[in-house]
Design an enzyme around this catalytic site. Structure first.
Site, PDB file in Angstrom:
ATOM      1  N   ASN A   1      22.283  72.935  -3.199  1.00 35.32           N
ATOM      2  CA  ASN A   1      23.297  72.966  -4.241  1.00 35.32           C
ATOM      3  C   ASN A   1      23.047  71.725  -5.090  1.00 35.32           C
ATOM      4  OD1 ASN A   1      25.490  72.831  -5.929  1.00 35.32           O
ATOM      5  ND2 ASN A   1      26.960  73.508  -4.386  1.00 35.32           N
TER       6      ASN A   1
ATOM      7  N   HIS B   1      25.712  77.837  -5.377  1.00 33.64           N
ATOM      8  CA  HIS B   1      26.771  77.284  -6.224  1.00 33.64           C
ATOM      9  C   HIS B   1      28.099  77.846  -5.736  1.00 33.64           C
ATOM     10  CE1 HIS B   1      23.883  75.579  -8.971  1.00 33.64           C
ATOM     11  NE2 HIS B   1      23.225  76.712  -8.885  1.00 33.64           N
TER      12      HIS B   1
ATOM     13  N   GLU C   1      19.112  78.546  -3.789  1.00 33.28           N
ATOM     14  CA  GLU C   1      20.053  77.714  -4.534  1.00 33.28           C
ATOM     15  C   GLU C   1      21.459  78.277  -4.353  1.00 33.28           C
ATOM     16  OE1 GLU C   1      18.780  76.255  -8.429  1.00 33.28           O
ATOM     17  OE2 GLU C   1      20.652  77.071  -9.234  1.00 33.28           O
TER      18      GLU C   1
ATOM     19  N   PRO D   1      24.928  65.668  -6.981  1.00 29.53           N
ATOM     20  CA  PRO D   1      25.987  64.798  -7.497  1.00 29.53           C
ATOM     21  C   PRO D   1      27.381  65.422  -7.468  1.00 29.53           C
ATOM     22  CG  PRO D   1      24.082  64.718  -8.944  1.00 29.53           C
ATOM     23  CD  PRO D   1      23.818  65.798  -7.935  1.00 29.53           C
ATOM     24  N   ASN D   2      28.322  64.605  -7.082  1.00 31.62           N
ATOM     25  CA  ASN D   2      29.760  64.896  -7.073  1.00 31.62           C
ATOM     26  C   ASN D   2      30.208  65.881  -6.003  1.00 31.62           C
ATOM     27  OD1 ASN D   2      30.353  63.150  -9.282  1.00 31.62           O
ATOM     28  ND2 ASN D   2      29.445  64.686 -10.629  1.00 31.62           N
TER      29      ASN D   2
ATOM     30  N   ALA E   1      25.194  69.201 -10.845  1.00 27.36           N
ATOM     31  CA  ALA E   1      24.838  69.091 -12.262  1.00 27.36           C
ATOM     32  C   ALA E   1      23.329  69.017 -12.495  1.00 27.36           C
ATOM     33  CB  ALA E   1      25.523  67.875 -12.871  1.00 27.36           C
TER      34      ALA E   1
ATOM     35  N   ARG F   1      38.124  67.528  -5.829  1.00 28.06           N
ATOM     36  CA  ARG F   1      37.641  67.791  -7.185  1.00 28.06           C
ATOM     37  C   ARG F   1      37.892  69.243  -7.584  1.00 28.06           C
ATOM     38  NH1 ARG F   1      31.430  68.711  -9.013  1.00 28.06           N
ATOM     39  NH2 ARG F   1      31.830  68.880 -11.236  1.00 28.06           N
TER      40      ARG F   1
ATOM     41  N   TYR G   1      36.276  74.817  -7.157  1.00 32.93           N
ATOM     42  CA  TYR G   1      35.346  74.574  -6.056  1.00 32.93           C
ATOM     43  C   TYR G   1      35.933  74.827  -4.674  1.00 32.93           C
ATOM     44  CZ  TYR G   1      32.761  72.384  -9.818  1.00 32.93           C
ATOM     45  OH  TYR G   1      32.102  72.153 -10.998  1.00 32.93           O
TER      46      TYR G   1
ATOM     47  N   ARG H   1      31.321  80.300 -16.399  1.00 34.14           N
ATOM     48  CA  ARG H   1      31.886  79.012 -16.789  1.00 34.14           C
ATOM     49  C   ARG H   1      31.332  78.592 -18.145  1.00 34.14           C
ATOM     50  NH1 ARG H   1      31.646  74.884 -12.200  1.00 34.14           N
ATOM     51  NH2 ARG H   1      33.043  73.838 -13.628  1.00 34.14           N
TER      52      ARG H   1
END
Length: 144
Positions: free
Chosen positions: A74, A100, A98, A10-11, A77, A18, A23, A107
């Site tokens: 990735n 990120h 995975e 998502p996103n 969320a 964004r 990012y 964070r």
């Protein structure tokens, strides 16, 4: 020829616009183009997919896993909330790394816990778009 899946959650379709300070300024299309170029140079086929829908992501991974030697994931969320994605990864036993873009451990506290990482061979976090390439390199070169 090895075949890798690249799945973005998502996103991640909003990359480039964004929160570029977190990012980066590259779009998902630009990141995927870099990955495709890197893969072609190594005689590797990539199948990229992005969705904001958890169900679509699960369906894609389940449908494509049998013909793939690895997954670069990735989860966005879903990293912090998706037991369903974790279960999918465990059930398929597809070698997964995975990724990120940001350092999730630097964070918000809720972002530092990854449900899905437990089902992955490793995690690359905080290295920006290069993290995808590092994950692909590991999956291509690893001893099986």
């Amino acid at each position: 020829m090895k075949r890798l899946l690249v799945v973005n959650g998502p996103n991640l379709n909003l990359l480039g616009a964004r929160e570029p300070e977190i990012y980066g300024s590259l779009t998902l299309a630009q990141i995927e183009a870099r990955m495709q170029e890197w893969a072609r140079a190594r005689d590797c086929e990539l199948r990229c997919f992005q969705s904001n829908s958890e169900a679509a992501i699960l369906d894609f991974i389940q449908a494509e896993a049998g013909a793939a030697q690895g997954l670069v994931l990735n989860p966005g969320a879903l990293t912090h909330s998706s037991v369903a994605l974790y279960d999918c990864l465990r059930a398929l036993a597809l070698p997964t790394v995975e990724v990120h873009l940001s350092n999730i451990h630097a964070r918000e506290e809720f972002r530092s816990r990854s449900i899905t990482a437990v089902a992955a061979l490793g995690v690359v976090a905080g290295l920006g778009a290069s993290g995808y390439i590092y994950a692909m390199e590991y999956l291509i070169d690893r001893d099986e």
